[in-house]
Design a protein around this motif. Structure first.
Motif, mmCIF file in Angstrom:
data_model
loop_
_atom_site.group_PDB
_atom_site.id
_atom_site.type_symbol
_atom_site.label_atom_id
_atom_site.label_comp_id
_atom_site.label_asym_id
_atom_site.label_seq_id
_atom_site.Cartn_x
_atom_site.Cartn_y
_atom_site.Cartn_z
ATOM 1 N N MET A 90 -105.447 -88.619 3.803
ATOM 2 C CA MET A 90 -105.556 -89.005 2.388
ATOM 3 C C MET A 90 -104.208 -88.851 1.687
ATOM 4 S SD MET A 90 -109.360 -87.745 1.149
ATOM 5 C CE MET A 90 -109.000 -86.006 1.319
ATOM 6 N N CYS A 91 -103.500 -87.767 1.981
ATOM 7 C CA CYS A 91 -102.200 -87.533 1.347
ATOM 8 C C CYS A 91 -101.175 -88.597 1.768
ATOM 9 C CB CYS A 91 -101.683 -86.140 1.695
ATOM 10 S SG CYS A 91 -102.600 -84.805 0.893
ATOM 11 N N ALA A 92 -101.125 -88.891 3.064
ATOM 12 C CA ALA A 92 -100.170 -89.894 3.558
ATOM 13 C C ALA A 92 -100.454 -91.257 2.922
ATOM 14 C CB ALA A 92 -100.229 -89.981 5.081
ATOM 15 N N ASP A 93 -101.727 -91.642 2.883
ATOM 16 C CA ASP A 93 -102.101 -92.933 2.304
ATOM 17 C C ASP A 93 -101.732 -93.004 0.819
ATOM 18 O OD1 ASP A 93 -103.106 -93.689 4.763
ATOM 19 O OD2 ASP A 93 -105.222 -93.435 4.203
ATOM 20 N N GLU A 94 -102.052 -91.943 0.089
ATOM 21 C CA GLU A 94 -101.753 -91.944 -1.345
ATOM 22 C C GLU A 94 -100.242 -91.944 -1.597
ATOM 23 O OE1 GLU A 94 -102.467 -89.339 -5.396
ATOM 24 O OE2 GLU A 94 -103.797 -88.991 -3.690
ATOM 25 N N ALA A 95 -99.511 -91.136 -0.845
ATOM 26 C CA ALA A 95 -98.055 -91.075 -1.035
ATOM 27 C C ALA A 95 -97.406 -92.416 -0.723
ATOM 28 C CB ALA A 95 -97.460 -89.966 -0.164
ATOM 29 N N GLU A 96 -97.835 -93.049 0.357
ATOM 30 C CA GLU A 96 -97.266 -94.369 0.671
ATOM 31 C C GLU A 96 -97.634 -95.379 -0.398
ATOM 32 O OE1 GLU A 96 -95.930 -95.744 4.610
ATOM 33 O OE2 GLU A 96 -97.839 -94.829 5.230
ATOM 34 N N GLY A 97 -98.868 -95.308 -0.891
ATOM 35 C CA GLY A 97 -99.303 -96.217 -1.951
ATOM 36 C C GLY A 97 -98.485 -96.057 -3.220
ATOM 37 N N GLN A 98 -98.031 -94.846 -3.489
ATOM 38 C CA GLN A 98 -97.214 -94.562 -4.675
ATOM 39 C C GLN A 98 -95.731 -94.809 -4.433
ATOM 40 O OE1 GLN A 98 -98.267 -93.776 -7.764
ATOM 41 N NE2 GLN A 98 -100.353 -94.006 -6.994
ATOM 42 N N GLY A 99 -95.359 -95.071 -3.174
ATOM 43 C CA GLY A 99 -93.954 -95.279 -2.853
ATOM 44 C C GLY A 99 -93.163 -93.983 -2.717
ATOM 45 N N TRP A 100 -93.862 -92.888 -2.453
ATOM 46 C CA TRP A 100 -93.228 -91.581 -2.286
ATOM 47 C C TRP A 100 -92.968 -91.355 -0.800
ATOM 48 C CZ3 TRP A 100 -97.702 -89.099 -5.460
ATOM 49 C CH2 TRP A 100 -97.560 -89.433 -6.814
ATOM 50 N N ALA A 101 -91.927 -91.981 -0.293
ATOM 51 C CA ALA A 101 -91.648 -91.950 1.150
ATOM 52 C C ALA A 101 -91.431 -90.537 1.677
ATOM 53 C CB ALA A 101 -90.431 -92.826 1.469
ATOM 54 N N GLY A 102 -90.738 -89.695 0.927
ATOM 55 C CA GLY A 102 -90.480 -88.334 1.385
ATOM 56 C C GLY A 102 -91.748 -87.526 1.544
ATOM 57 N N ALA A 142 -103.384 -72.531 -4.957
ATOM 58 C CA ALA A 142 -102.256 -73.411 -5.288
ATOM 59 C C ALA A 142 -102.738 -74.834 -5.564
ATOM 60 C CB ALA A 142 -101.234 -73.406 -4.159
ATOM 61 N N VAL A 143 -103.699 -75.301 -4.798
ATOM 62 C CA VAL A 143 -104.252 -76.644 -5.039
ATOM 63 C C VAL A 143 -104.912 -76.690 -6.418
ATOM 64 C CG1 VAL A 143 -106.012 -78.310 -4.291
ATOM 65 C CG2 VAL A 143 -104.473 -77.277 -2.607
ATOM 66 N N GLY A 156 -100.062 -79.214 -12.645
ATOM 67 C CA GLY A 156 -98.924 -79.839 -11.980
ATOM 68 C C GLY A 156 -98.937 -81.348 -12.091
ATOM 69 N N THR A 157 -97.930 -81.938 -11.507
ATOM 70 C CA THR A 157 -97.849 -83.397 -11.432
ATOM 71 C C THR A 157 -98.637 -83.871 -10.208
ATOM 72 O OG1 THR A 157 -95.895 -83.375 -10.010
ATOM 73 C CG2 THR A 157 -95.518 -83.300 -12.420
ATOM 74 N N ARG A 158 -98.767 -85.169 -10.068
ATOM 75 C CA ARG A 158 -99.441 -85.707 -8.876
ATOM 76 C C ARG A 158 -98.669 -85.349 -7.610
ATOM 77 N NH1 ARG A 158 -100.974 -91.777 -9.529
ATOM 78 N NH2 ARG A 158 -101.962 -91.377 -7.527
ATOM 79 N N LYS A 159 -97.338 -85.347 -7.707
ATOM 80 C CA LYS A 159 -96.527 -84.959 -6.548
ATOM 81 C C LYS A 159 -96.737 -83.487 -6.210
ATOM 82 C CE LYS A 159 -92.783 -88.338 -6.773
ATOM 83 N NZ LYS A 159 -91.327 -88.512 -6.921
ATOM 84 N N ASP A 160 -96.832 -82.640 -7.226
ATOM 85 C CA ASP A 160 -97.103 -81.217 -6.990
ATOM 86 C C ASP A 160 -98.428 -81.041 -6.263
ATOM 87 O OD1 ASP A 160 -94.792 -80.392 -8.363
ATOM 88 O OD2 ASP A 160 -95.887 -80.136 -10.265
ATOM 89 N N LEU A 161 -99.439 -81.767 -6.728
ATOM 90 C CA LEU A 161 -100.752 -81.682 -6.094
ATOM 91 C C LEU A 161 -100.687 -82.151 -4.646
ATOM 92 C CD1 LEU A 161 -103.771 -81.132 -6.124
ATOM 93 C CD2 LEU A 161 -104.103 -83.399 -7.166
ATOM 94 N N MET A 162 -99.955 -83.207 -4.406
ATOM 95 C CA MET A 162 -99.817 -83.733 -3.046
ATOM 96 C C MET A 162 -99.176 -82.681 -2.129
ATOM 97 S SD MET A 162 -100.448 -86.714 -1.562
ATOM 98 C CE MET A 162 -100.546 -87.611 -3.066
ATOM 99 N N ARG A 163 -98.114 -82.065 -2.605
ATOM 100 C CA ARG A 163 -97.426 -81.030 -1.797
ATOM 101 C C ARG A 163 -98.359 -79.855 -1.527
ATOM 102 N NH1 ARG A 163 -93.245 -82.334 -5.634
ATOM 103 N NH2 ARG A 163 -91.724 -83.685 -4.646
#
Length: 175
Positions: free
Chosen positions: A99-111, A60-61, A68-75
């Protein structure tokens, strides 16, 4: 449709109906779309098949990275890390989730950041690092509140914080 019927208050693992999960797994079959792969990974994980789940999580990764999108990859990476956690690979899961938490926060993807913190909190909880677990669960709670998620997601985070507090209290009484 949610297959989660609640969470075990001691292990923080999802409570599911195994029959319903197996039926859904059969329905999905060998579909190779990213959503189907992610669902199969999760279903295998909650059905107690972490080795099979890991193989699909890695696939899946790769699919998310290619198509996929960057969000898909993160999930996909967060789910992969949660499978590592179930298999007891706490350091690898912690590193991936950080790494995922840091990147998501950096992108403003709070969820997505909240999802990563929630899972990293579970890694710390399972490995006995209760202070870090509580810190991650509190961060997940803040981000989830900020995102306006449904009450059941807030409840699972509040239950996790309560489980940490109970375990810490029991440890202080025992010593």
């Amino acid at each position: 449709m949610s297959y989660i019927r609640g969470y075990d208050p001691e292990t923080l693992r999802e409570k599911v109906d195994p029959r319903q999960c197996r039926e859904r797994l059969d329905e999905i079959g060998e579909q190779r779309s990213l959503p189907a792969l992610l669902e199969r990974v999760w279903l295998l994980k909650v059905l107690g098949k972490p080795d099979d789940s890991l193989v699909l999580a890695e696939q899946a990764v790769r699919v998310a990275r290619m198509a996929g999108t960057r969000k898909d990859l993160m999930r996909a990476r967060i789910l992969h890390a949660s499978v590592q956690q179930v298999r007891g690979a706490f350091a690898a899961a912690d590193q991936e989730l950080t790494m995922c938490a840091d990147e998501a926060e950096g992108q403003g993807w709070a969820g997505i950041a909240a999802f990563a913190y929630q899972h990293r909190g579970r890694v710390h909880y399972d490995s006995g690092n209760l202070d870090s677990a509580r810190r991650d669960f509190k961060r997940a709670l803040f981000l989830r509140q900020e995102s306006g998620v449904p009450d059941d997601q807030l409840e699972s985070t509040l239950m996790a914080i309560d489980a940490v507090d109970r375990r810490r209290a029991a440890a202080s009484v025992a010593s």
